[in-house]
Enzyme design. Structure first.
Site, PDB file in Angstrom:
ATOM      1  N   TYR A  57      -2.645  -1.103  10.373  1.00  0.00           N
ATOM      2  CA  TYR A  57      -2.536  -1.223   8.912  1.00  0.00           C
ATOM      3  C   TYR A  57      -1.187  -0.697   8.423  1.00  0.00           C
ATOM      4  O   TYR A  57      -0.478  -1.372   7.665  1.00  0.00           O
ATOM      5  CB  TYR A  57      -3.691  -0.456   8.263  1.00  0.00           C
ATOM      6  CG  TYR A  57      -3.814  -0.649   6.774  1.00  0.00           C
ATOM      7  CD1 TYR A  57      -4.489  -1.736   6.243  1.00  0.00           C
ATOM      8  CD2 TYR A  57      -3.262   0.273   5.876  1.00  0.00           C
ATOM      9  CE1 TYR A  57      -4.623  -1.908   4.862  1.00  0.00           C
ATOM     10  CE2 TYR A  57      -3.392   0.114   4.506  1.00  0.00           C
ATOM     11  CZ  TYR A  57      -4.076  -0.980   4.003  1.00  0.00           C
ATOM     12  OH  TYR A  57      -4.193  -1.142   2.635  1.00  0.00           O
ATOM     13  N   SER A 106       0.858  -1.190   0.000  1.00  0.00           N
ATOM     14  CA  SER A 106       0.000   0.000   0.000  1.00  0.00           C
ATOM     15  C   SER A 106       0.891   1.236   0.000  1.00  0.00           C
ATOM     16  O   SER A 106       2.057   1.165   0.399  1.00  0.00           O
ATOM     17  CB  SER A 106      -0.848   0.000   1.277  1.00  0.00           C
ATOM     18  OG  SER A 106      -1.475   1.254   1.460  1.00  0.00           O
TER      19      SER A 106
HETATM   20  P1  NAD Z   1     -11.578  -6.047  -0.323  1.00  0.00           P
HETATM   21  O1  NAD Z   1     -12.125  -5.867   1.054  1.00  0.00           O
HETATM   22  O2  NAD Z   1     -12.452  -5.716  -1.492  1.00  0.00           O
HETATM   23  O3  NAD Z   1     -11.079  -7.553  -0.505  1.00  0.00           O
HETATM   24  C1  NAD Z   1     -10.314  -8.166   0.487  1.00  0.00           C
HETATM   25  C2  NAD Z   1     -10.189  -9.639   0.187  1.00  0.00           C
HETATM   26  O4  NAD Z   1      -9.448 -10.234   1.260  1.00  0.00           O
HETATM   27  C3  NAD Z   1     -11.530 -10.374   0.108  1.00  0.00           C
HETATM   28  O5  NAD Z   1     -11.467 -11.346  -0.913  1.00  0.00           O
HETATM   29  C4  NAD Z   1     -11.625 -11.063   1.472  1.00  0.00           C
HETATM   30  O6  NAD Z   1     -12.360 -12.285   1.411  1.00  0.00           O
HETATM   31  C5  NAD Z   1     -10.162 -11.339   1.741  1.00  0.00           C
HETATM   32  N1  NAD Z   1      -9.938 -11.500   3.182  1.00  0.00           N
HETATM   33  C6  NAD Z   1     -10.107 -10.596   4.165  1.00  0.00           C
HETATM   34  N2  NAD Z   1      -9.836 -11.149   5.355  1.00  0.00           N
HETATM   35  C7  NAD Z   1      -9.494 -12.436   5.105  1.00  0.00           C
HETATM   36  C8  NAD Z   1      -9.120 -13.515   5.911  1.00  0.00           C
HETATM   37  N3  NAD Z   1      -9.049 -13.413   7.245  1.00  0.00           N
HETATM   38  N4  NAD Z   1      -8.847 -14.696   5.317  1.00  0.00           N
HETATM   39  C9  NAD Z   1      -8.919 -14.825   3.970  1.00  0.00           C
HETATM   40  N5  NAD Z   1      -9.265 -13.831   3.141  1.00  0.00           N
HETATM   41  C10 NAD Z   1      -9.556 -12.657   3.707  1.00  0.00           C
HETATM   42  O7  NAD Z   1     -10.207  -5.231  -0.342  1.00  0.00           O
HETATM   43  P2  NAD Z   1      -9.324  -4.590  -1.539  1.00  0.00           P
HETATM   44  O8  NAD Z   1      -9.520  -3.125  -1.496  1.00  0.00           O
HETATM   45  O9  NAD Z   1      -9.529  -5.328  -2.808  1.00  0.00           O
HETATM   46  O10 NAD Z   1      -7.861  -4.862  -0.950  1.00  0.00           O
HETATM   47  C11 NAD Z   1      -7.011  -5.884  -1.403  1.00  0.00           C
HETATM   48  C12 NAD Z   1      -5.605  -5.583  -0.930  1.00  0.00           C
HETATM   49  O11 NAD Z   1      -5.147  -4.349  -1.471  1.00  0.00           O
HETATM   50  C13 NAD Z   1      -5.474  -5.453   0.604  1.00  0.00           C
HETATM   51  O12 NAD Z   1      -4.281  -6.051   1.035  1.00  0.00           O
HETATM   52  C14 NAD Z   1      -5.424  -3.957   0.803  1.00  0.00           C
HETATM   53  O13 NAD Z   1      -4.741  -3.610   1.982  1.00  0.00           O
HETATM   54  C15 NAD Z   1      -4.658  -3.528  -0.441  1.00  0.00           C
HETATM   55  N6  NAD Z   1      -4.864  -2.128  -0.783  1.00  0.00           N
HETATM   56  C16 NAD Z   1      -6.096  -1.653  -1.088  1.00  0.00           C
HETATM   57  C17 NAD Z   1      -6.233  -0.319  -1.392  1.00  0.00           C
HETATM   58  C18 NAD Z   1      -7.564   0.278  -1.741  1.00  0.00           C
HETATM   59  O14 NAD Z   1      -7.642   1.507  -1.849  1.00  0.00           O
HETATM   60  N7  NAD Z   1      -8.599  -0.505  -1.957  1.00  0.00           N
HETATM   61  C19 NAD Z   1      -5.126   0.540  -1.388  1.00  0.00           C
HETATM   62  C20 NAD Z   1      -3.873   0.005  -1.069  1.00  0.00           C
HETATM   63  C21 NAD Z   1      -3.752  -1.327  -0.774  1.00  0.00           C
END
Ligand code: NAD
Length: 258
Positions: free
Chosen positions: A153, A140
């Site tokens: 986080y 991130s």
């Molecule tokens: P999201 O909430 O849409 O998806 C998260 C996924 O992780 C889901 O498939 C969920 O089932 C899975 N998950 C959560 N807890 C879990 C657990 N205990 N066991 C197994 N699976 C689990 O989130 P996203 O926005 O798609 O984020 C994906 C990644 O990208 C994350 O690591 C997040 O930190 C990172 N990220 C997101 C953003 C953003 O702006 N969306 C920015 C930077 C980094």
């Protein structure tokens, strides 16, 4: 006939992970879908139908090392190789430190950081045997900069960069590269939840949260798209990216430049 390359993508039942799964399937990879939600079975079926590849759903809780080891065992039983591991599953919790529950801290460290260690360890021997492996960690912009109220986080994502660098060194003699992507805000269910909560907390509209809070940090006033992340991840997974390892690549609309 050479076996298709296989990609295991954690947290691929939603958001960024789901879009990565579609992008890798479209490029002909077999896909292991993972997450905690029931939709995973349907997502795997859809990938198979739409892209003429093979896919399975292997649910696992990122907090449970035994379940993660089983995912890798079952992946190898089914596909006999694992070319790409994308440690994407992640969760967020926002609260000032004096209100931050230690259980939430532990959950976030387990899900965002320890799972990447456990899965990298589990695929390591196979990737060494193949003399080919690509581990891509969804870090991130919060791996590079901080924001208030996100102690767990920000800590987990900074540490993920440390893990990336160590594994890049250890993987180097074995054809294994390890890199991290550092996105700014991407409009996914994870961010929608934050927008909703911040609107309630500050008593302002969701549009104002987007323009006055989230995107103020982006010099380019846009959300990062999953298309950008998918294209970059596909490149890092390719043979041409063999000399790129140990990096933390910002895709953050120049947030970390300021
Ligand atoms: P999201 O909430 O849409 O998806 C998260 C996924 O992780 C889901 O498939 C969920 O089932 C899975 N998950 C959560 N807890 C879990 C657990 N205990 N066991 C197994 N699976 C689990 O989130 P996203 O926005 O798609 O984020 C994906 C990644 O990208 C994350 O690591 C997040 O930190 C990172 N990220 C997101 C953003 C953003 O702006 N969306 C920015 C930077 C980094």
């Amino acid at each position: 006939k050479a076996k298709r390359a296989t990609a295991l993508i954690t947290g691929s039942t939603s958001g960024i992970g789901h879009d990565l799964a579609k992008g890798f399937a479209a490029k002909g990879y077999n896909i292991v879908v993972n997450g905690t939600r029931k939709e995973g079975y349907q997502i795997a079926e859809q990938l198979k139908l739409e892209h003429n590849i093979d896919a399975i759903y292997l649910p696992a809780n990122m907090k449970n090392a035994d379940e993660l080891n089983t995912v890798v065992e079952k992946t190898l039983e089914k596909f006999e190789r694992i070319d790409v591991l994308i440690n994407n599953a992640g969760v967020q919790y926002v609260a000032p430190i004096d209100e931050f529950p230690i259980e939430k801290w532990r959950d976030i460290i387990d899900i965002n950081l320890t799972s990447a260690f456990v899965l990298s360890k589990a695929v390591w021997q196979q990737m060494k045997k193949q003399h080919f492996g690509r581990i891509i960690n969804m870090a991130s912009v919060h791996s590079l900069v901080a924001s208030e109220y996100k102690t767990a986080y920000v800590s987990s994502k900074h540490a993920l960069i440390g893990l990336t660098k160590v594994l890049a060194l250890e993987g180097a003699p074995h054809g294994i590269t390890v890199n991290s992507l550092c996105p700014g805000y991407v409009r996914t269910p994870l961010v929608d939840k934050q927008i909703h909560n911040q609107a309630k907390y500050h008593n302002i509209s969701e549009e104002d949260v987007i323009s006055k809070i989230l995107l103020t940090k982006h010099a380019i006033k846009e959300f990062v798209t999953t298309d950008t992340l998918t294209e970059l991840t596909l490149f890092l997974a390719s043979a041409q990216a063999s000399t790129i390892s140990g990096t933390a690549i910002p895709i953050d609309c120049a947030w970390s430049s300021s």
